[in-house]
Design a protein around this motif. Structure first.
Motif, short mmCIF file in Angstrom:
data_model
loop_
_atom_site.label_atom_id
_atom_site.label_comp_id
_atom_site.label_asym_id
_atom_site.label_seq_id
_atom_site.Cartn_x
_atom_site.Cartn_y
_atom_site.Cartn_z
N LEU A 10 39.34 17.94 60.88
CA LEU A 10 39.59 17.84 62.33
C LEU A 10 39.01 19.05 63.07
O LEU A 10 38.42 18.90 64.15
CB LEU A 10 41.09 17.74 62.60
N LEU A 11 39.14 20.22 62.48
CA LEU A 11 38.56 21.42 63.10
C LEU A 11 37.05 21.34 63.13
O LEU A 11 36.41 21.76 64.11
CB LEU A 11 39.01 22.67 62.34
N ALA B 192 34.71 21.47 66.37
CA ALA B 192 33.62 22.45 66.50
C ALA B 192 32.30 21.76 66.86
O ALA B 192 31.59 22.18 67.79
CB ALA B 192 33.48 23.25 65.21
N SER B 193 31.96 20.69 66.12
CA SER B 193 30.71 19.97 66.41
C SER B 193 30.79 19.27 67.77
O SER B 193 29.82 19.25 68.54
CB SER B 193 30.43 18.95 65.31
N ARG C 229 33.77 26.16 70.49
CA ARG C 229 32.82 25.99 69.39
C ARG C 229 32.95 27.14 68.38
O ARG C 229 33.02 26.91 67.17
CB ARG C 229 31.39 25.92 69.92
N ALA C 230 32.98 28.37 68.88
CA ALA C 230 33.09 29.52 67.98
C ALA C 230 34.45 29.57 67.31
O ALA C 230 34.54 29.81 66.09
CB ALA C 230 32.84 30.81 68.77
N TYR D 208 35.05 28.94 63.25
CA TYR D 208 35.59 30.04 62.43
C TYR D 208 36.84 29.57 61.67
O TYR D 208 36.95 29.77 60.45
CB TYR D 208 35.92 31.23 63.31
N VAL D 209 37.77 28.94 62.39
CA VAL D 209 39.00 28.49 61.73
C VAL D 209 38.69 27.39 60.73
O VAL D 209 39.30 27.32 59.65
CB VAL D 209 40.02 28.02 62.78
#
Length: 566
Positions: A41-42, A46-47, A87-88, A92-93
């Motif tokens: 999901l993260l 992000a994408s 996005r960043a 990262y997470v």
């Protein structure tokens, strides 16, 4: 003590070791849903933030060129900042969560592998070379982290984000959405075919080539003295260089495939942009869409293809992962071979104190062998006895040693202190019957630590007494005491000294029955008799029985009986 021959018995059928299927290894490598889904999901967020950032930025720049009131741009300005930070942050997470899940799965997988290996080691792994096994347990297991990180995660993320992007573009301009969808499908098919054509063979060969190189390097380093003595160092160096060149060539083909796929995806990304522009220009000219909307549908493919470009690479990673999983499955048996003993469900207690060992027409075979290596051995070994076992190479001397310590199972009768060995846990048997092998293993540490491995509560005085009993007290004093190192695998000591240290270690363990397998095999002929005398005098005890396996004759005064294997 007796060594009477008996009529041979029919060997029993043995089952060959089976190995877990590749799918079960892959299932262990893939993190469970509760750990994998949050990372997925993260990754999608992000994408998605990357695509939304480019779309919002394109719309904002184009709309700002029209110089509207700033109020009309506020929402887009906030969106650009939010998507840039998102996005960043999400990336990262996502890396933290997905890598944590992958590494936890590798820990479970590696633990499971060792749990399967321990019951069959060492004799059940005779068909796997040391370097190849090391590569399977290290490099191939590490390769499996790519399953969640470079196969499942990129495929799921890229496909979902691509579908959502196509739908979003199609809502604004159906023709541009169709163009983007076609370009993505072509990119997926072409990229996968091109990558497969260029790197499929390399992807499948990298793991075996890495194992070959590791084995050659281990052989070279471990046997450098022998190679030097026979003047073949240059030949082995050439073999290592050739193996390294083959591995490097496969890795270069792999990199070439990734580069070509990246170029092809970039070209198709440009084609999607041109297609969206071709579809949007007439509609924009007719006034059906605004300039900011046209900029959005034209530039969104850049971000979409950046994410989608990982799809062909994920297919290549899948090939490498599958090869590594298959290699691990082949190295790790699911069923213990019939020739390897297993602990009974309710093992009996090991007899305490000095014990008598008896074999009655014992035969044994190595895993996968068609014929027994040891046939119909009968003997009785009581405390204080010293039995010499002789015979030609291949007569079964080492097989007998491995039967005695329950590395190998047997046919016939084998009792320790009157208890059937099959009713005892094999590990418990090895607390009673100790084995000093032909090439004893010494750890890359001090003499003290190599001895404490047998009994960690021993004092320095006890360690020195054990060394004195095998004639090493003066030698240890000359080397600087118990803290002097022995080197990797005993490289700083001679073969005879290594045998004496191993025997001192066995004496500290206080085995009631001690088996010495070819104790003078690595010793000069002129020193072999003296070493054998020292070893047997050190091992001799009224409470201990000793079995000496040797292909050479020993002074009859040192032994109480002799058994010759044919």
């Amino acid at each position: 003590m007796r060594g009477a021959p008996a009529a041979p018995s029919a060997p029993s059928a043995s089952s060959s070791p089976s190995s877990p299927d590749t799918a079960s290894v892959l299932r262990l490598a893939q993190p469970p849903a509760r750990r994998f889904v949050p990372g997925l999901l993260l990754g999608i967020l992000a994408s998605g933030s990357a695509v939304a950032l480019l779309a919002t930025s394109a719309w904002l720049i184009t709309r700002a060129a029209e110089q509207p009131p700033i109020l009309f741009l506020s929402f887009a300005v906030v969106g650009v900042r939010a998507f840039a930070l998102g996005r960043a942050f999400f990336r990262y997470v996502e890396r933290l969560v997905t890598h944590d899940a992958a590494f936890r799965s590798l820990a479970v997988l590696r633990t499971g592998i060792f749990r399967r290996l321990i019951p069959v080691a060492p004799d059940g792994l005779g068909g796997t070379r040391r370097g190849d096994l090391l590569t399977r347990l290290v490099s191939d297991v590490d390769e499996l982290q790519d399953l969640p990180l470079r196969v499942v995660q990129p495929l799921a993320t890229s496909l979902l984000v691509s579908v959502l992007s196509v739908v979003g573009v199609a809502i604004i301009l159906p023709g541009a959405g169709l163009t983007l969808a076609i370009a993505l499908v072509v990119a997926g098919v072409v990229g996968t075919l091109v990558h497969g054509g260029l790197t499929a063979k390399a992807d499948r060969s990298i793991a075996p080539l890495r194992a070959e190189l590791t084995q050659l390097v281990l052989d070279f380093v471990g046997r450098l003295d022998v190679l030097t003595a026979f003047g073949v160092v240059a030949q082995r160096e050439d073999a290592i260089a050739a193996a390294d060149a083959r591995l490097r060539s496969a890795q270069l083909r792999q990199s070439l495939g990734a580069g070509v796929v990246g170029a092809a995806v970039s070209l198709l990304s440009g084609a999607a942009i041109l297609g969206a522009l071709a579809m949007g220009a007439p509609v924009f000219g007719a006034g059906d869409i605004t300039g900011p909307a046209l900029a959005l549908v034209v530039l969104v493919p850049i971000a979409v293809f950046e994410s989608f470009g990982t799809v062909p690479l994920a297919v290549g990673a899948w090939r490498r992962v599958r090869v590594s999983a298959r290699r691990i499955a082949e190295a790790v048996p699911t069923a213990i071979p019939a020739e390897i003993p297993v602990a009974p469900t309710a093992p009996l207690a090991v007899p305490a104190g000095p014990v008598t060992l008896e074999l009655d027409r014992v035969s044994a075979r190595w895993p996968g062998a068609a014929a027994p290596a040891l046939r119909n051995v009968t003997l009785t070994l009581a405390p204080g006895d010293c039995l010499l076992v002789t015979g030609e190479s291949g007569a079964g001397k080492t097989t007998l040693a491995h039967v005695l310590v329950r590395f190998l199972d047997h046919e016939g009768g084998y009792t320790i202190g009157g208890v059937d060995a099959r009713d005892l846990d094999p590990d418990a048997v090895r607390t009673v019957v100790g084995l000093c092998e032909q090439s004893p293993h010494l750890f890359d540490d001090s003499i003290r630590q190599n001895l404490l491995f047998a009994r960690d509560t021993a004092t320095d005085d006890e360690l020195l007494a054990a060394l004195a009993s095998v004639g090493l007290d003066e030698w240890v004093a000359e080397r600087g005491g118990l803290d002097s190192p022995v080197g990797e695998r005993g490289s700083l000591v001679s073969g005879g000294q290594a045998q004496r240290i191993a025997l001192a270690r066995a004496l500290l363990a206080e085995f009631p029955i001690l088996v010495l397998d070819e104790p003078t095999a690595n010793v000069d002929v002129d020193r072999a008799d003296a070493l054998m005398a020292d070893l047997l005098r050190g091992a001799a005890s009224a409470h201990r029985a000793v079995v000496v396996i040797s292909h050479t004759a020993i002074d009859s005064d040192l032994v109480t009986a002799t058994l010759r294997l044919a």
